[in-house]
Every structure is written in C-alpha cells, then in structure tokens.
Write a protein that holds these residues in place. Sequence first.
Motif, short mmCIF file in Angstrom:
data_model
loop_
_atom_site.label_atom_id
_atom_site.label_comp_id
_atom_site.label_asym_id
_atom_site.label_seq_id
_atom_site.Cartn_x
_atom_site.Cartn_y
_atom_site.Cartn_z
N ALA A 228 97.40 161.38 182.44
CA ALA A 228 96.05 161.85 182.18
C ALA A 228 95.12 161.09 183.12
CB ALA A 228 95.67 161.59 180.73
N LEU A 229 94.04 161.73 183.56
CA LEU A 229 93.12 161.06 184.48
C LEU A 229 92.46 159.87 183.83
CD1 LEU A 229 91.50 164.08 186.31
CD2 LEU A 229 93.24 162.50 187.14
N GLY A 230 92.26 159.90 182.54
CA GLY A 230 91.73 158.74 181.85
C GLY A 230 90.22 158.72 181.72
N ASP A 231 89.51 159.53 182.51
CA ASP A 231 88.05 159.53 182.37
C ASP A 231 87.55 160.72 181.57
OD1 ASP A 231 88.55 161.44 184.34
OD2 ASP A 231 86.73 160.96 185.45
N MET A 232 88.46 161.62 181.20
CA MET A 232 88.07 162.77 180.40
C MET A 232 89.09 163.01 179.29
SD MET A 232 86.67 165.70 182.99
CE MET A 232 88.28 166.05 183.61
N ARG A 233 88.59 163.53 178.20
CA ARG A 233 89.47 164.02 177.13
C ARG A 233 88.83 165.26 176.56
NH1 ARG A 233 88.52 158.58 173.69
NH2 ARG A 233 89.68 157.88 175.43
N LYS A 234 89.58 166.01 175.79
CA LYS A 234 89.11 167.30 175.27
C LYS A 234 89.44 167.43 173.79
CE LYS A 234 88.31 171.72 177.24
NZ LYS A 234 86.93 171.74 177.61
N ASP B 22 80.25 166.60 178.40
CA ASP B 22 80.00 167.23 179.70
C ASP B 22 79.24 168.54 179.56
OD1 ASP B 22 81.01 165.34 181.41
OD2 ASP B 22 82.67 166.57 182.13
N GLU B 23 79.49 169.23 178.47
CA GLU B 23 78.81 170.50 178.22
C GLU B 23 78.50 170.60 176.73
OE1 GLU B 23 82.95 171.27 176.97
OE2 GLU B 23 82.26 170.51 178.87
N GLY B 24 77.65 171.53 176.38
CA GLY B 24 77.39 171.77 174.97
C GLY B 24 78.43 172.73 174.42
N VAL B 25 78.86 172.49 173.19
CA VAL B 25 79.82 173.39 172.55
C VAL B 25 79.35 173.68 171.14
CG1 VAL B 25 82.20 173.67 171.75
CG2 VAL B 25 81.76 172.54 173.92
N ASP B 26 79.34 174.97 170.79
CA ASP B 26 78.89 175.42 169.48
C ASP B 26 80.05 176.06 168.74
OD1 ASP B 26 77.71 176.57 167.26
OD2 ASP B 26 76.03 177.43 168.38
N GLY C 149 82.97 178.74 163.76
CA GLY C 149 84.42 178.60 163.86
C GLY C 149 85.04 177.70 162.81
N ALA C 150 86.37 177.70 162.80
CA ALA C 150 87.14 176.84 161.90
C ALA C 150 87.49 175.55 162.63
CB ALA C 150 88.42 177.57 161.48
N ASN C 151 88.06 174.60 161.91
CA ASN C 151 88.50 173.34 162.52
C ASN C 151 89.37 173.61 163.74
OD1 ASN C 151 87.28 171.63 160.66
ND2 ASN C 151 89.09 171.50 159.35
N GLY C 152 88.99 173.01 164.87
CA GLY C 152 89.80 173.09 166.06
C GLY C 152 89.68 174.37 166.87
N ASP C 153 88.83 175.33 166.45
CA ASP C 153 88.69 176.56 167.22
C ASP C 153 88.18 176.31 168.63
OD1 ASP C 153 89.67 178.18 165.23
OD2 ASP C 153 87.74 179.12 164.73
N LYS C 154 87.32 175.32 168.79
CA LYS C 154 86.78 174.98 170.10
C LYS C 154 86.94 173.49 170.34
CE LYS C 154 83.44 178.71 170.36
NZ LYS C 154 82.04 179.07 170.61
N SER C 155 87.01 173.13 171.62
CA SER C 155 87.07 171.72 171.99
C SER C 155 85.98 171.44 173.01
CB SER C 155 88.45 171.37 172.54
OG SER C 155 88.73 172.15 173.68
N ILE C 156 85.77 170.16 173.29
CA ILE C 156 84.69 169.75 174.18
C ILE C 156 85.22 168.74 175.19
CG2 ILE C 156 83.94 167.90 172.60
CD1 ILE C 156 81.03 168.63 173.48
N THR C 157 84.70 168.81 176.41
CA THR C 157 85.06 167.83 177.43
C THR C 157 84.16 166.62 177.27
OG1 THR C 157 85.75 169.57 178.96
CG2 THR C 157 85.31 167.39 179.91
#
Length: 136
Positions: A13-19, A58-62, A66-74
């Motif tokens: 993993a690059l180590g500077d980002m996670r999702k 890094d971005e906005g996520v709405d 949704g349900a648990n885990g439907d979307k992820s965020i950087t």
Amino acid sequence: MAATTGPRNTPAALGDMRKPPLPAAGKINQGAMVQINAAGYAVPASATIANVTIGRADEGVDNTAGANGDKSITVRRGVFRYANSAAGDLIARTEIGKTVYVVDDQTVAKTNNAGARPAAGICFDVDAQGVWVEFA
C-alpha cells in the motif's frame, strides 16, 4: 502457515492514503478531518474519545441514503492546516512537535479537555491562518 520456500507476491500500500467505508447515513465533507469510529467506519472528526483520527478527506462523500459500507472515502495522511482553537486551548508555536487534539472536523486544540478529546495528530507548524497538523 509455513515459512516461504520461494518468491512471494507481497502486495504493498502507498501508505499515504486509505479508503475506509462510511456508516449508514454518514456524510463527510471534503477537507474535513476524518476518524474511524468504534464500529470501524469513517466519520467526520469530533471530540469523541473512542474515535481515532486518521487524516484529511480528499473528497466529500454522502452516504446519507446508504447502508453501512455502501460508500467509502479517500483519506490522506500528510500535513494539513486546520483552524486553531481559542482562549486557553489556543495553539502557539511552542506546541510544535506536540500532540494536538480534535475539537471538531476542522478545529484543533492544545489540550485534550481532561481526557474528553482524541488526538488529532502532531503540531507541525502554526501560522496566522491556523495549525498545520501532521497525520501519521
């Protein structure tokens, strides 16, 4: 599992980002500090001692519909500037290199408020616009 006996494809993993995933009805704005809550989901940073601060969105996520885990965020590690607290919790240049604490998803403070605030990160610098926080 036994020890390797030949080459192994070990992912990196690059180590500077996670999702990380968001919880049901979760929403995080771009640029906000992000935490992982007790259930393992990404949430906007708050003065919730059970949460662990992991970086900047890094971005906005709405995921409000949704349900648990439907979307992820950087979420990115690094050094980012956030608002400074006020009065007795105002962060000065003498705090550089010390831990600073979450007030909300855009504000950091000098103290943990008697154990009520989780750590945000390390004070990297302080200027007239705010506090540069290093997320590791």
